[in-house]
Design a protein around this motif. Structure first.
Motif, short mmCIF file in Angstrom:
data_model
loop_
_atom_site.label_atom_id
_atom_site.label_comp_id
_atom_site.label_asym_id
_atom_site.label_seq_id
_atom_site.Cartn_x
_atom_site.Cartn_y
_atom_site.Cartn_z
N ARG A 361 0.87 -1.19 0.00
CA ARG A 361 0.00 0.00 0.00
C ARG A 361 0.89 1.22 0.00
NH1 ARG A 361 -2.54 3.32 3.76
NH2 ARG A 361 -1.80 2.07 5.52
N LEU A 362 0.81 1.99 -1.10
CA LEU A 362 1.61 3.19 -1.25
C LEU A 362 0.71 4.40 -1.14
CD1 LEU A 362 2.85 0.90 -3.44
CD2 LEU A 362 4.59 2.67 -3.58
N GLY A 363 0.93 5.22 -0.12
CA GLY A 363 0.12 6.41 0.08
C GLY A 363 -1.03 6.15 1.03
N ALA A 390 1.28 -6.34 -8.53
CA ALA A 390 0.01 -7.06 -8.43
C ALA A 390 -0.59 -6.92 -7.04
CB ALA A 390 0.21 -8.54 -8.76
N GLY A 391 -1.85 -6.51 -6.98
CA GLY A 391 -2.53 -6.38 -5.69
C GLY A 391 -2.15 -5.15 -4.90
N ALA A 392 -1.26 -4.29 -5.43
CA ALA A 392 -0.86 -3.09 -4.71
C ALA A 392 -1.97 -2.05 -4.76
CB ALA A 392 0.42 -2.52 -5.29
N VAL A 393 -2.00 -1.17 -3.77
CA VAL A 393 -2.95 -0.06 -3.70
C VAL A 393 -2.16 1.23 -3.70
CG1 VAL A 393 -4.79 1.04 -2.38
CG2 VAL A 393 -4.62 -1.46 -2.44
N ILE A 394 -2.45 2.13 -4.63
CA ILE A 394 -1.76 3.40 -4.75
C ILE A 394 -2.77 4.50 -4.47
CG2 ILE A 394 -0.47 4.92 -6.29
CD1 ILE A 394 0.50 2.44 -7.76
N GLU A 395 -2.59 5.19 -3.33
CA GLU A 395 -3.55 6.20 -2.89
C GLU A 395 -2.87 7.57 -2.81
OE1 GLU A 395 -6.72 3.83 -0.13
OE2 GLU A 395 -4.78 4.33 0.81
N LYS A 416 -4.61 -1.39 -7.75
CA LYS A 416 -5.71 -0.46 -7.54
C LYS A 416 -5.15 0.95 -7.52
CE LYS A 416 -9.44 0.79 -4.36
NZ LYS A 416 -10.10 0.48 -3.06
N PHE A 417 -5.47 1.73 -8.57
CA PHE A 417 -5.01 3.11 -8.66
C PHE A 417 -6.07 4.02 -8.05
CE2 PHE A 417 -2.78 0.91 -12.09
CZ PHE A 417 -1.48 1.36 -11.90
N ALA A 418 -5.95 4.25 -6.75
CA ALA A 418 -6.94 5.05 -6.02
C ALA A 418 -6.52 6.49 -5.84
CB ALA A 418 -7.22 4.42 -4.66
#
Length: 463
Positions: A361-363, A390-395, A416-418
């Motif tokens: 999880r980045l951000g 794969a499966g990472a979340v970028i917030e 997931k590009f959030a």
């Protein structure tokens, strides 16, 4: 009072005694309602005698205190000098005895300045020039002869015989006083290992809570693991700048980096500093925690076969991996959490055969009393080999992947590009990149640029 002259100390003590007596007399008369009667000559005589005795007692106490203090100072100087003399002896057994003697002096004298003085001597011993290849040698002198232009030059080097065991004893004594189980703790003191050579060192469970902990330019070597497992760095400044890890294995598993905030009256510190550090061995930061104002790894080199940051929590306000190089067989950031206002990987080189940010999880989104992440910067990053998000979340507010060199097998499938804005503009190259909308461009999220997919390197004609 401790540093003033004896006469000044006596005068100040007498004045304080008179002030306290007057205050007590006033309290009895005004607050408690004690009636005042005209004193008789006998009362005045007794009062004068009591005052004289009191003043004499104060003078005696001050003189006794100063005599005791001077006696302790002389005893410290004597013991400290004897221990330092042993540390400088040519015999390894005497030097080892000096290590424990110096530690005993530090334990006996709890005054911060004196204890720090003993610790500085022990750390200073580790900073002395040391040749690992001759660390276990019994030789005290080494002679080298060289001939240049018909001139013979003979050089003699003084060696500290069997110095490896003495240095190992120094580290063991220090670590024993840094663990929570220590009978007498040195954790609140400063430790300066800058430029030292540390061999097979074990800092497991150590607590560094002093103002400064320096491992700058320290060289870690040995056939066994260099370990800081479960150690805690909770002082104000933690510095590993330009350190080199050359041992068989390096472990920072479960380590906590939580430096205290700098005081208002001093410049802000740089937090946890690993700038320019070089890891030539496998290294693991698994489950480590980074807090504070800044975590810095710029220009670092992770060149060993395995680099592990799995389940690490980067909670500092700024996490900086600018221009860092990751080589070797694999680099793992799986399940890592990156929070804070800024996360920077700008100019980083992912050259390992396999690099993964899977389920990371980045951000972080803005929450009450937390500003969230303003920028995630992956600009000018080079991706070679196999790289998976794969499966990472970028917030956060913005994620910048511009001008990247994508050349290999780079997968953003399942990512997931959030973040509000995600930019992949102007890549240096775009080879082997996989996304969830490759087959169906209409599935491209609206927050991802460029709108014309895939991104094309500058000067390339879109197909």
């Amino acid at each position: 009072m401790r540093r003033s002259s004896l006469l000044t100390a006596i005068v100040v003590s007498v004045i304080l005694g008179v002030v306290i007596t007057a205050a007590a007399w006033w309290l009895l008369r005004q607050v408690l309602g004690v009636a005042a009667e005209p004193p008789s000559k006998a009362d005045l005589t007794r009062f004068a005698f009591s005052v004289t005795v009191g003043i004499g007692g104060v003078v005696g106490l001050v003189v006794a205190y100063r005599r005791q203090r001077d006696s302790e100072r002389g005893r410290f100087a004597e013991l400290f000098g004897a221990a330092a003399g042993q540390l400088g002896d040519a015999d390894a057994a005497v030097r080892m005895a000096g290590v424990y003697a110096m530690a005993g002096v530090a334990d006996d004298f709890a005054a911060p300045g004196r204890r720090q003085q003993c610790i500085d001597v022990l750390c200073g011993y580790l900073r002395l020039p040391y040749e690992p290849e001759s660390g276990g040698s019994h030789l005290a002198v080494r002679t080298e002869t060289s001939a240049t232009d018909g001139t013979t030059t003979e050089l003699k080097y003084q060696l500290r015989a069997n110095d490896r065991e003495v240095r190992r004893a120094v580290v063991e004594v220090i670590v024993a006083h840094l663990r929570p189980s220590a009978e007498i703790s040195w954790s609140d003191r400063d430790f300066d290992f800058a430029d030292a050579v540390l061999e097979d060192c074990d800092f497991r469970d150590a607590v560094f809570a002093g103002e400064r902990t320096y491992f700058a330019r320290t060289v870690f070597i040995g056939n066994r693991a260099t370990t800081f497992e479960s150690a805690r760095f909770v002082g104000r400044y933690v510095n590993f700048r330009n350190a080199e890890f050359k041992g068989a294995l390096t472990l920072f598993r479960d380590t906590e980096f939580a430096p205290r905030e700098p005081r208002r009256d001093e410049p802000r510190g740089s937090g946890v500093v690993f700038t320019g550090v070089r890891f030539g061995s496998p290294v693991s930061f698994q489950r480590a925690v980074f807090r504070g104002t800044r975590t810095s790894f710029p220009n670092a080199g992770f060149l060993g076969p395995h680099t592990t940051f799995t389940e690490v929590r980067f909670l500092a306000a700024h996490t900086d991996f600018t221009a860092t190089t990751f080589g070797g067989d694999e680099t793992l950031f799986d399940k890592a959490e990156f929070e804070g206002e800024r996360i920077t990987f700008a100019g980083t080189q992912f050259f390992a055969d396999r690099t993964t940010f899977e389920n990371a999880r980045l951000g972080a989104k803005s929450r009450w009393r937390r500003p969230g992440t303003a920028e995630i910067d992956f600009a000018r990053v080079e991706y070679h080999g196999t790289v998976s998000f794969a499966g990472a979340v970028i917030e956060g507010r913005a994620a910048n992947f511009t001008r990247g060199d994508f050349f290999g097998e780079i997968s953003f499938r399942g990512t997931k590009f959030a973040a509000r804005e995600v930019t992949f503009d102007k890549p240096k190259s775009w080879m082997g990149v996989l996304t969830d909308w490759d087959e169906d461009p209409s599935g491209q999220p609206g927050n991802i640029a460029p709108a014309l997919w895939p991104p094309m390197p500058p000067g390339t004609t879109p197909v």
